[in-house]
Motif scaffolding. Structure first.
Motif, PDB file in Angstrom:
ATOM      1  N   GLY A   4       0.780  -1.232   0.000  1.00 61.29           N
ATOM      2  CA  GLY A   4       0.000   0.000   0.000  1.00 61.29           C
ATOM      3  C   GLY A   4       0.808   1.275   0.000  1.00 61.29           C
ATOM      4  N   LEU A   5       2.113   1.187  -0.272  1.00 56.03           N
ATOM      5  CA  LEU A   5       2.892   2.419  -0.419  1.00 56.03           C
ATOM      6  C   LEU A   5       2.394   3.187  -1.632  1.00 56.03           C
ATOM      7  CD1 LEU A   5       6.569   1.312   0.373  1.00 56.03           C
ATOM      8  CD2 LEU A   5       5.130   2.854   1.709  1.00 56.03           C
ATOM      9  N   LYS A   6       2.450   4.528  -1.550  1.00 54.87           N
ATOM     10  CA  LYS A   6       1.896   5.360  -2.615  1.00 54.87           C
ATOM     11  C   LYS A   6       2.935   6.341  -3.130  1.00 54.87           C
ATOM     12  CE  LYS A   6      -2.794   5.207  -0.695  1.00 54.87           C
ATOM     13  NZ  LYS A   6      -3.318   4.358  -1.786  1.00 54.87           N
ATOM     14  N   GLU A   7       2.761   6.726  -4.387  1.00 51.89           N
ATOM     15  CA  GLU A   7       3.601   7.765  -4.965  1.00 51.89           C
ATOM     16  C   GLU A   7       3.324   9.077  -4.238  1.00 51.89           C
ATOM     17  OE1 GLU A   7       2.170   7.132  -8.845  1.00 51.89           O
ATOM     18  OE2 GLU A   7       3.467   5.400  -9.195  1.00 51.89           O
ATOM     19  N   GLY A   8       4.366   9.730  -3.805  1.00 52.74           N
ATOM     20  CA  GLY A   8       4.220  10.925  -2.986  1.00 52.74           C
ATOM     21  C   GLY A   8       4.518  10.670  -1.523  1.00 52.74           C
ATOM     22  N   ASP A   9       4.568   9.392  -1.118  1.00 50.53           N
ATOM     23  CA  ASP A   9       5.021   9.069   0.237  1.00 50.53           C
ATOM     24  C   ASP A   9       6.484   9.463   0.399  1.00 50.53           C
ATOM     25  OD1 ASP A   9       2.581   8.010   0.901  1.00 50.53           O
ATOM     26  OD2 ASP A   9       3.204   5.903   0.731  1.00 50.53           O
ATOM     27  N   ILE A  10       6.844   9.928   1.569  1.00 46.89           N
ATOM     28  CA  ILE A  10       8.242  10.203   1.888  1.00 46.89           C
ATOM     29  C   ILE A  10       8.680   9.213   2.962  1.00 46.89           C
ATOM     30  CG2 ILE A  10       9.874  11.876   2.821  1.00 46.89           C
ATOM     31  CD1 ILE A  10       8.174  14.082   1.650  1.00 46.89           C
ATOM     32  N   ILE A  11       9.600   8.342   2.591  1.00 44.67           N
ATOM     33  CA  ILE A  11      10.088   7.320   3.520  1.00 44.67           C
ATOM     34  C   ILE A  11      11.155   7.945   4.413  1.00 44.67           C
ATOM     35  CG2 ILE A  11      11.251   5.084   3.712  1.00 44.67           C
ATOM     36  CD1 ILE A  11      10.033   4.363   0.990  1.00 44.67           C
ATOM     37  N   TYR A  12      10.888   7.982   5.726  1.00 47.52           N
ATOM     38  CA  TYR A  12      11.832   8.599   6.646  1.00 47.52           C
ATOM     39  C   TYR A  12      12.548   7.584   7.544  1.00 47.52           C
ATOM     40  CZ  TYR A  12       8.316   8.071  10.343  1.00 47.52           C
ATOM     41  OH  TYR A  12       7.423   7.546  11.236  1.00 47.52           O
ATOM     42  N   SER A  13      12.056   6.333   7.553  1.00 51.84           N
ATOM     43  CA  SER A  13      12.735   5.290   8.327  1.00 51.84           C
ATOM     44  C   SER A  13      12.478   3.932   7.699  1.00 51.84           C
ATOM     45  CB  SER A  13      12.268   5.289   9.788  1.00 51.84           C
ATOM     46  OG  SER A  13      10.949   4.811   9.899  1.00 51.84           O
ATOM     47  N   PHE A  14      13.420   3.011   7.918  1.00 50.23           N
ATOM     48  CA  PHE A  14      13.273   1.652   7.416  1.00 50.23           C
ATOM     49  C   PHE A  14      13.809   0.699   8.480  1.00 50.23           C
ATOM     50  CE2 PHE A  14      14.734  -2.153   5.218  1.00 50.23           C
ATOM     51  CZ  PHE A  14      13.627  -2.477   4.443  1.00 50.23           C
ATOM     52  N   ASN A  15      12.917  -0.121   9.007  1.00 51.14           N
ATOM     53  CA  ASN A  15      13.281  -1.061  10.076  1.00 51.14           C
ATOM     54  C   ASN A  15      13.985  -0.374  11.242  1.00 51.14           C
ATOM     55  OD1 ASN A  15      12.156  -3.512   9.595  1.00 51.14           O
ATOM     56  ND2 ASN A  15      14.023  -4.517   8.924  1.00 51.14           N
ATOM     57  N   GLY A  16      13.506   0.808  11.586  1.00 47.11           N
ATOM     58  CA  GLY A  16      14.060   1.529  12.720  1.00 47.11           C
ATOM     59  C   GLY A  16      15.268   2.384  12.408  1.00 47.11           C
ATOM     60  N   GLN A  17      15.803   2.291  11.172  1.00 44.29           N
ATOM     61  CA  GLN A  17      16.952   3.093  10.763  1.00 44.29           C
ATOM     62  C   GLN A  17      16.471   4.352  10.051  1.00 44.29           C
ATOM     63  OE1 GLN A  17      20.251   2.236  11.467  1.00 44.29           O
ATOM     64  NE2 GLN A  17      19.325   0.572  12.652  1.00 44.29           N
ATOM     65  N   SER A  18      17.018   5.490  10.453  1.00 47.51           N
ATOM     66  CA  SER A  18      16.613   6.756   9.843  1.00 47.51           C
ATOM     67  C   SER A  18      17.068   6.824   8.386  1.00 47.51           C
ATOM     68  CB  SER A  18      17.207   7.934  10.613  1.00 47.51           C
ATOM     69  OG  SER A  18      16.692   7.988  11.920  1.00 47.51           O
ATOM     70  N   ILE A  19      16.225   7.360   7.528  1.00 47.33           N
ATOM     71  CA  ILE A  19      16.561   7.595   6.120  1.00 47.33           C
ATOM     72  C   ILE A  19      16.684   9.104   5.952  1.00 47.33           C
ATOM     73  CG2 ILE A  19      15.880   7.253   3.719  1.00 47.33           C
ATOM     74  CD1 ILE A  19      16.484   4.653   5.235  1.00 47.33           C
ATOM     75  N   ASN A  20      17.904   9.604   6.036  1.00 46.15           N
ATOM     76  CA  ASN A  20      18.122  11.041   5.922  1.00 46.15           C
ATOM     77  C   ASN A  20      18.185  11.492   4.472  1.00 46.15           C
ATOM     78  OD1 ASN A  20      18.317  11.556   8.775  1.00 46.15           O
ATOM     79  ND2 ASN A  20      20.330  10.595   8.729  1.00 46.15           N
ATOM     80  N   ARG A  21      18.802  10.670   3.640  1.00 45.25           N
ATOM     81  CA  ARG A  21      18.896  10.953   2.202  1.00 45.25           C
ATOM     82  C   ARG A  21      18.327   9.778   1.427  1.00 45.25           C
ATOM     83  NH1 ARG A  21      22.196  15.151   0.780  1.00 45.25           N
ATOM     84  NH2 ARG A  21      23.406  16.102   2.451  1.00 45.25           N
ATOM     85  N   SER A  22      17.935  10.038   0.198  1.00 44.50           N
ATOM     86  CA  SER A  22      17.338   8.958  -0.598  1.00 44.50           C
ATOM     87  C   SER A  22      18.309   7.802  -0.800  1.00 44.50           C
ATOM     88  CB  SER A  22      16.869   9.506  -1.953  1.00 44.50           C
ATOM     89  OG  SER A  22      17.961  10.020  -2.698  1.00 44.50           O
ATOM     90  N   GLY A  23      19.615   8.114  -0.882  1.00 41.03           N
ATOM     91  CA  GLY A  23      20.607   7.060  -1.098  1.00 41.03           C
ATOM     92  C   GLY A  23      20.760   6.110   0.067  1.00 41.03           C
ATOM     93  N   ASP A  24      20.227   6.469   1.248  1.00 40.47           N
ATOM     94  CA  ASP A  24      20.312   5.572   2.398  1.00 40.47           C
ATOM     95  C   ASP A  24      19.377   4.371   2.261  1.00 40.47           C
ATOM     96  OD1 ASP A  24      22.039   7.422   3.512  1.00 40.47           O
ATOM     97  OD2 ASP A  24      20.506   8.380   4.748  1.00 40.47           O
ATOM     98  N   LEU A  25      18.292   4.531   1.516  1.00 36.90           N
ATOM     99  CA  LEU A  25      17.267   3.485   1.471  1.00 36.90           C
ATOM    100  C   LEU A  25      17.728   2.204   0.763  1.00 36.90           C
ATOM    101  CD1 LEU A  25      14.378   2.701   2.241  1.00 36.90           C
ATOM    102  CD2 LEU A  25      13.617   3.678   0.050  1.00 36.90           C
ATOM    103  N   PRO A  26      18.302   2.273  -0.443  1.00 42.96           N
ATOM    104  CA  PRO A  26      18.726   1.024  -1.099  1.00 42.96           C
ATOM    105  C   PRO A  26      19.719   0.222  -0.273  1.00 42.96           C
ATOM    106  CG  PRO A  26      18.721   2.839  -2.664  1.00 42.96           C
ATOM    107  CD  PRO A  26      18.512   3.437  -1.308  1.00 42.96           C
ATOM    108  N   HIS A  27      20.639   0.908   0.441  1.00 42.76           N
ATOM    109  CA  HIS A  27      21.582   0.190   1.296  1.00 42.76           C
ATOM    110  C   HIS A  27      20.852  -0.673   2.307  1.00 42.76           C
ATOM    111  CE1 HIS A  27      24.364   3.962   0.751  1.00 42.76           C
ATOM    112  NE2 HIS A  27      24.182   3.288  -0.363  1.00 42.76           N
ATOM    113  N   GLN A  28      19.831  -0.082   2.944  1.00 46.77           N
ATOM    114  CA  GLN A  28      19.106  -0.788   3.990  1.00 46.77           C
ATOM    115  C   GLN A  28      18.255  -1.925   3.427  1.00 46.77           C
ATOM    116  OE1 GLN A  28      19.615  -0.196   7.130  1.00 46.77           O
ATOM    117  NE2 GLN A  28      20.788   1.689   6.942  1.00 46.77           N
ATOM    118  N   VAL A  29      17.547  -1.650   2.337  1.00 47.19           N
ATOM    119  CA  VAL A  29      16.653  -2.657   1.761  1.00 47.19           C
ATOM    120  C   VAL A  29      17.438  -3.838   1.211  1.00 47.19           C
ATOM    121  CG1 VAL A  29      14.910  -3.109  -0.007  1.00 47.19           C
ATOM    122  CG2 VAL A  29      14.894  -0.929   1.217  1.00 47.19           C
ATOM    123  N   GLY A  30      18.548  -3.556   0.535  1.00 42.58           N
ATOM    124  CA  GLY A  30      19.321  -4.616  -0.096  1.00 42.58           C
ATOM    125  C   GLY A  30      19.865  -5.648   0.870  1.00 42.58           C
TER     126      GLY A  30
END
Length: 467
Positions: free
Chosen positions: A305-331
């Motif tokens: 249910g994620l939507k276009e326009g959502d701003i992801i600010y955390s992933f599994n408790g880790q802060s997402i400060n920049r967009s480049g932080d997200l792929p590292h965490q997900v991968g």
């Protein structure tokens, strides 16, 4: 009085210089202990090529080029005008031993497409290595040589690496074996273009061709990274070097050892950086997080249910400060694992549980989707038309309106260009010219609002302000 001042100055100078000397690290023992486990790696890649002779000579079948011409142009005996030969390109790199029974880590690009990999040990033995597995996305390769009781490196925890700490590299720059260079960590978790799955350690250690695949040590003699890339405009070292964190490399090596390949977590979104203007348009206090520009069809993100326009600010408790932080965490999350994703939607924070999927092969993430024509002008001072089937398929867009003309006004000021497909405006999906006109008519005059567009197949958000 002058004598006292002179004595005081001398004492102060000795104090300062002794303090500086004491602050400088001592690398000699580290090098003695660590260098036996560092190796030189050379590769051979055989290709069938054709050597070009002298095309102006058209000799009858069976006739040889006269010796005088052969000598002048350095053409080997038995060659005609166009003769097949075996070209043997060679490359050099570095690596290091991580187990006594012969497992070695290096870079993927050092051994990519090699027909033969030769490892030269510290005692000058040369052994042919087997490539157990090689992962292009992380630039890590695992090799194996037939040997026992080998010296090994100490593996450190790269998550503990801190900016400013001293580090040392051992490798074979330009073929100069066991060259040692030192510096400090300049940054951690550094994202590089087209390298979305590695949070690089940035250093100012001198790294040059041939250092690739070599170890980066901390002062405890532990390997915390694999030297992988440099930033350069000259082809040589310019003060920016990047190493793959050892924690990432070990995770990759374990998978390569078990299966010969690497599986990564996949969320299924295309993201972009949140600029200051976009942060304002979304009602954020400061620019941070990863803005979802597109949710891929059939992806874990869509299922959750994620939507276009959502701003992801955390992933599994880790802060997402920049967009480049997200792929590292997900991968790094195993597929079929649940993860908590913190998002800002409509100005409110909420949590979404996503079952992480398996990252598809490159180029297989996108799916095709499916829309007619008309035109209009509006408060943005642009002309638009309905989306046709050709553009739907070409840019992988399911709905929206196409910008056909941009004149001076709010649309031009926001950066709209001819050919852009507007798919969302102020949180509203745009499926037709009628819907676009309705949303535009209700826009506030002074407040910036987010507008999602697809430009030549690349989705992105831009801020729109009417005045």
């Amino acid at each position: 009085m002058k004598f006292i001042r002179a004595v005081f100055s001398l004492v102060f100078l000795l104090f300062v210089t002794s303090g500086v000397h004491a602050a400088l690290p001592e690398f000699t023992n580290l090098v003695k202990q660590a260098s036996p486990a560092v190796v030189n790696i050379s590769t051979v890649q055989q290709r069938q090529t054709r050597t070009q002779g002298m095309p102006q000579f058209q000799l009858p079948d069976g006739q040889e080029i006269p010796e005088i011409f052969r000598h002048f142009f350095r053409i080997p005996p038995g060659s005609g005008n166009d003769t097949p030969r075996r070209k043997v390109p060679r490359s050099l790199g570095s690596g290091f031993i991580i187990s006594e029974d012969g497992y070695i880590l290096t870079n993927h690009h050092v051994v990519a497409e090699a027909d033969k990999v030769i490892v030269r040990l510290n005692d000058r033995r040369e052994l042919e290595a087997e490539v157990i597995g090689s992962d292009k996305r992380s630039d890590v390769a695992l090799l194996k040589i037939k040997a026992t009781d080998l010296p090994v490196v100490k593996v450190g925890d790269s998550d503990k690496a801190e900016v400013g700490e001293w580090v040392l590299a051992i490798g074979s720059p330009f073929g100069f074996d066991y060259s040692v260079t030192a510096g400090i960590i300049s940054a951690t978790d550094r994202s590089l273009a087209n390298e979305t799955y590695v949070p690089f350690i940035q250093t100012d250690v001198a790294i040059n061709p041939g250092n690739s695949g070599g170890p980066l040590f901390n002062l405890e003699g532990e390997v915390i990274g694999i030297n992988s890339q440099i930033y350069t405009r000259s082809g040589g070292f310019m003060g920016l070097s990047f190493a793959i964190p050892m924690n990432v490399a070990i995770e990759v090596a374990d998978q390569l050892k078990k299966s010969g390949s690497v599986s990564r977590g996949w969320l299924g979104v295309i993201i972009q950086e949140v600029s200051r203007d976009l942060a304002e348009s979304f009602g954020l206090e400061k620019p941070e997080g990863a803005l979802v520009a597109k949710v891929l069809p059939g992806s874990p993100a869509e299922d959750a249910g994620l939507k276009e326009g959502d701003i992801i600010y955390s992933f599994n408790g880790q802060s997402i400060n920049r967009s480049g932080d997200l792929p590292h965490q997900v991968g790094r999350i195993p597929p079929e694992t649940d993860a908590e994703v913190g998002v800002v939607r409509g100005g409110n924070k909420q949590s979404v549980t996503v079952t992480i999927g398996l990252l598809p092969a490159p180029g297989e993430e996108l799916k095709t989707a499916k829309s007619s024509e008309s035109s209009s002008t509006n408060r943005l001072n642009i002309q638009i038309s309905e989306l046709d089937d050709q553009l739907r398929e070409r840019w992988n867009v399911s709905s929206g309106v196409v910008v056909r003309k941009v004149e001076e006004g709010a649309g031009a000021d926001s950066g709209l260009m001819i050919g852009d497909v507007i798919t969302m405006l102020n949180g509203e999906d745009i499926g037709s010219i009628k819907k676009f006109a309705k949303v535009v008519s209700a826009l506030p005059d002074t407040k910036a609002v987010p507008m999602r567009i697809v430009r030549r197949g690349s989705p992105m958000f831009i801020p729109l302000k009417l005045k």
